[in-house]
Design a protein around this motif. Structure first.
Motif, short mmCIF file in Angstrom:
data_model
loop_
_atom_site.label_atom_id
_atom_site.label_comp_id
_atom_site.label_asym_id
_atom_site.label_seq_id
_atom_site.Cartn_x
_atom_site.Cartn_y
_atom_site.Cartn_z
N SER A 1 0.81 -1.22 0.00
CA SER A 1 0.00 0.00 0.00
C SER A 1 0.84 1.27 0.00
CB SER A 1 -0.93 0.01 1.22
OG SER A 1 -0.17 -0.05 2.42
N GLU A 2 2.15 1.14 0.29
CA GLU A 2 3.02 2.31 0.39
C GLU A 2 3.77 2.62 -0.92
OE1 GLU A 2 4.65 2.51 4.86
OE2 GLU A 2 5.26 0.68 3.80
N VAL A 3 3.71 1.70 -1.89
CA VAL A 3 4.52 1.84 -3.10
C VAL A 3 4.25 3.16 -3.81
CG1 VAL A 3 4.98 0.91 -5.41
CG2 VAL A 3 4.80 -0.64 -3.45
N GLU A 4 2.98 3.48 -4.03
CA GLU A 4 2.62 4.70 -4.75
C GLU A 4 3.13 5.94 -4.03
OE1 GLU A 4 -1.29 6.97 -6.63
OE2 GLU A 4 -1.50 4.95 -5.78
N SER A 5 3.02 5.94 -2.69
CA SER A 5 3.48 7.08 -1.91
C SER A 5 4.98 7.30 -2.06
CB SER A 5 3.13 6.86 -0.43
OG SER A 5 3.73 7.85 0.38
N TYR A 6 5.75 6.21 -2.00
CA TYR A 6 7.21 6.35 -2.15
C TYR A 6 7.57 6.80 -3.57
CZ TYR A 6 8.53 4.52 2.41
OH TYR A 6 8.73 4.37 3.77
N LYS B 1 5.94 8.77 -5.43
CA LYS B 1 5.66 10.20 -5.54
C LYS B 1 6.69 11.05 -4.81
CE LYS B 1 0.64 9.91 -6.14
NZ LYS B 1 -0.69 10.13 -5.50
N ARG B 2 7.21 10.52 -3.69
CA ARG B 2 8.08 11.32 -2.83
C ARG B 2 9.56 11.17 -3.13
NH1 ARG B 2 8.33 9.75 2.14
NH2 ARG B 2 7.18 7.79 2.03
N MET B 3 9.94 10.05 -3.74
CA MET B 3 11.37 9.75 -3.90
C MET B 3 11.68 9.26 -5.30
SD MET B 3 12.08 7.74 -0.33
CE MET B 3 11.59 8.48 1.22
N ASN B 4 12.97 9.22 -5.63
CA ASN B 4 13.42 8.70 -6.92
C ASN B 4 13.57 7.18 -6.80
OD1 ASN B 4 14.44 8.26 -9.43
ND2 ASN B 4 16.37 9.34 -9.09
#
Length: 300
Positions: free
Chosen positions: A240-245, A247-250
């Motif tokens: 569930s965190e993949v999309e968030s990372y 967006k925030r990181m390379n």
């Protein structure tokens, strides 16, 4: 011995631009052309091997007989070229020995005794001599690929092109094929076009990454890996965190490990708590180049 490609462009009739200002300098040895499916690798290989026309640009090959204009002197190119395309068809009811002999005739080897000697030598070189009487329809994928190399080596080529040669091979056949390609690269230019990073890592002393018809990078594989030293970080996260990372990181890659995603992030410093630094490999170079175009090293 050198192949020089300058500002090569190709757009197909349907409007797809397959190659955009492609420029590469390729010297003797194993050269890896790495890119995802549809990146333009096969279009470039077909252009070099005279199977399609370019819209503009130039390709020159410095051979033992002098300089060849690849786009204009097609017969000369074909006389020094060995080509194994991505999809290599065979006559299923013909034996390896008979078909290789037939292909040798088409290559202009008309002396029967000379032809027999060459065919025997190539079947031995590709470890197919014991299967020479077997119909090609009964060959495994790896055996067919080795036969493909045997036909590519007819007439002692100075330039060899192999397009996605290990796709679908089992590990044992893949290793056999790697050993054969490595031996060939000692005396010729061998261009290995592939989307399999490990093939380039294990075989090539020089490489280029291509995507969407453009060359993003040409560099020595080890030099590229060294340039990512202390800049690749890893963390195990929830799905569930993949999309968030992203967006925030390379995030340069994510893969499943023990049922959870493990992400690799390109960053000069620790991105956040929980990340650990990892030793970079060629896969990190590839994904970082293709997905983000962030190149922390100098192109050739």
């Amino acid at each position: 011995m050198q192949l020089v490609i300058k500002n090569l462009n190709k757009t197909y009739a349907n409007g797809v631009q397959a190659l955009t200002n492609v420029s590469l300098t390729i010297n003797k040895g194993m050269f890896g052309l790495l890119g995802p499916n549809g990146a333009g690798k096969s279009s470039l290989m077909r252009t070099i091997s005279t199977l399609q026309e370019a819209d503009s640009g130039s390709i020159t090959f410095q051979s033992s007989e002098g300089e060849i204009n690849v786009l204009e002197q097609k017969d000369k190119v074909r006389s020094i070229l060995g080509y194994l395309p991505q999809e290599f068809g065979v006559y299923p009811k013909v034996s390896a020995e008979v078909l290789l002999d037939h292909l040798a005739v088409l290559k202009g080897i008309t002396n029967k005794a000379e032809r027999k000697e060459i065919v025997t030598a190539l079947l031995n070189k590709t470890n197919l001599y014991d299967k020479r009487k077997k119909n090609l329809g009964g060959f495994s994928g790896g055996m067919k690929q080795r036969f493909g190399i045997a036909q590519a080596l007819l007439a002692n080529p100075e330039l060899i092109i192999v397009d996605e040669p290990t796709a679908g091979l089992d590990p044992a056949e893949r290793n056999r094929f790697h050993n054969l390609l490595s031996e060939l690269g000692e005396n010729t230019i061998v261009i290995l076009s592939t989307h399999i990073v490990d093939d380039v890592k294990e075989l090539c002393t020089d490489m280029a990454i291509i995507n969407k018809g453009e060359v993003l990078l040409q560099v020595h594989p080890l030099k590229a890996i060294e340039s990512l030293e202390n800049k690749v970080w890893r963390k195990r996260i929830e799905r569930s965190e993949v999309e968030s990372y992203n967006k925030r990181m390379n995030v340069i890659s994510d893969r499943m490990s023990a049922g959870k995603p493990v992400i690799h992030v390109f960053s000069e410093a620790q991105p956040e708590e929980g990340f650990e630094i990892v030793e970079a490999d060629l896969e990190d170079v590839y994904f970082n180049t293709v997905t983000s175009h962030q190149l922390p090293f100098t192109n050739k």
